[in-house]
Design a protein around this motif. Structure first.
Motif, PDB file in Angstrom:
ATOM      1  N   THR A  38       0.990  -1.235   0.207  1.00  0.00           N
ATOM      2  CA  THR A  38      -0.013  -0.024  -0.120  1.00  0.00           C
ATOM      3  C   THR A  38       0.957   1.219  -0.113  1.00  0.00           C
ATOM      4  OG1 THR A  38      -1.713  -1.185   1.246  1.00  0.00           O
ATOM      5  CG2 THR A  38      -1.732   1.134   1.201  1.00  0.00           C
ATOM      6  N   THR A  75       1.317   5.560  -0.765  1.00  0.00           N
ATOM      7  CA  THR A  75       0.711   7.000  -0.895  1.00  0.00           C
ATOM      8  C   THR A  75       1.322   7.868  -1.749  1.00  0.00           C
ATOM      9  OG1 THR A  75      -0.008   6.817   1.470  1.00  0.00           O
ATOM     10  CG2 THR A  75       0.025   9.186   0.213  1.00  0.00           C
ATOM     11  N   ASP A  77       1.857  11.302  -3.400  1.00  0.00           N
ATOM     12  CA  ASP A  77       1.625  12.913  -3.264  1.00  0.00           C
ATOM     13  C   ASP A  77       2.566  13.529  -4.033  1.00  0.00           C
ATOM     14  OD1 ASP A  77       3.745  12.460  -1.569  1.00  0.00           O
ATOM     15  OD2 ASP A  77       2.547  12.133   0.328  1.00  0.00           O
ATOM     16  N   GLU A  89      -6.717   2.218  -6.825  1.00  0.00           N
ATOM     17  CA  GLU A  89      -6.640   3.341  -5.764  1.00  0.00           C
ATOM     18  C   GLU A  89      -7.605   3.261  -5.029  1.00  0.00           C
ATOM     19  OE1 GLU A  89      -6.590   8.364  -6.297  1.00  0.00           O
ATOM     20  OE2 GLU A  89      -6.996   7.108  -7.999  1.00  0.00           O
TER      21      GLU A  89
END
Length: 125
Positions: A12, A14, A16, A37
């Motif tokens: 998993t 993230t 950004d 997503e």
């Protein structure tokens, strides 16, 4: 983002601005990879495209309240690998890289020219 290897959760991540919205991983196995997503904002449509080595996830804002997130809410399976998993129009990501077939052709041509040049120079003496 959730990354799946052979249909099972692998990692998993993230995405950004700090990581420039990119994530890279390396695996030497011949596994089937897919991405999903998670936590999709309201009024956004997610389209995932891939070519077995590169995944492109596009989030498109829809101004009306109807959003199409059904395609990204299911667990990935092998049918989403290697193809456009949620777009209605097929947009393939071009696969780039070096071609190997010209190498033997160029080597053969070089050998022929060297031999021809050697023979010509030998006859001139």
């Amino acid at each position: 983002m959730e990354i799946y290897r052979d249909g099972k959760l692998f990692d998993t991540v993230t995405l950004d601005a700090d990581n420039n919205w990119e994530y890279f991983w390396k695996d030497d196995t011949a596994a089937e990879w897919s991405v999903k997503e998670i936590d999709i904002p309201a009024n956004y449509t997610v389209v995932t495209k891939n070519n077995d080595k590169l995944f492109l996830i596009e989030n498109t804002y829809k101004s009306d309240s109807s959003s199409n997130t059904d395609s990204s809410s299911s667990t990935p399976d092998s049918s989403s690998s290697g193809s456009d998993s949620s777009s209605s129009t097929p947009d393939n990501i071009p696969q780039t890289g070096s071609l190997n077939w010209p190498v033997p052709v160029l080597i053969g041509g070089g050998v022929i020219l060297i031999v021809a040049g050697w023979r010509v120079s030998r006859k001139e003496k």
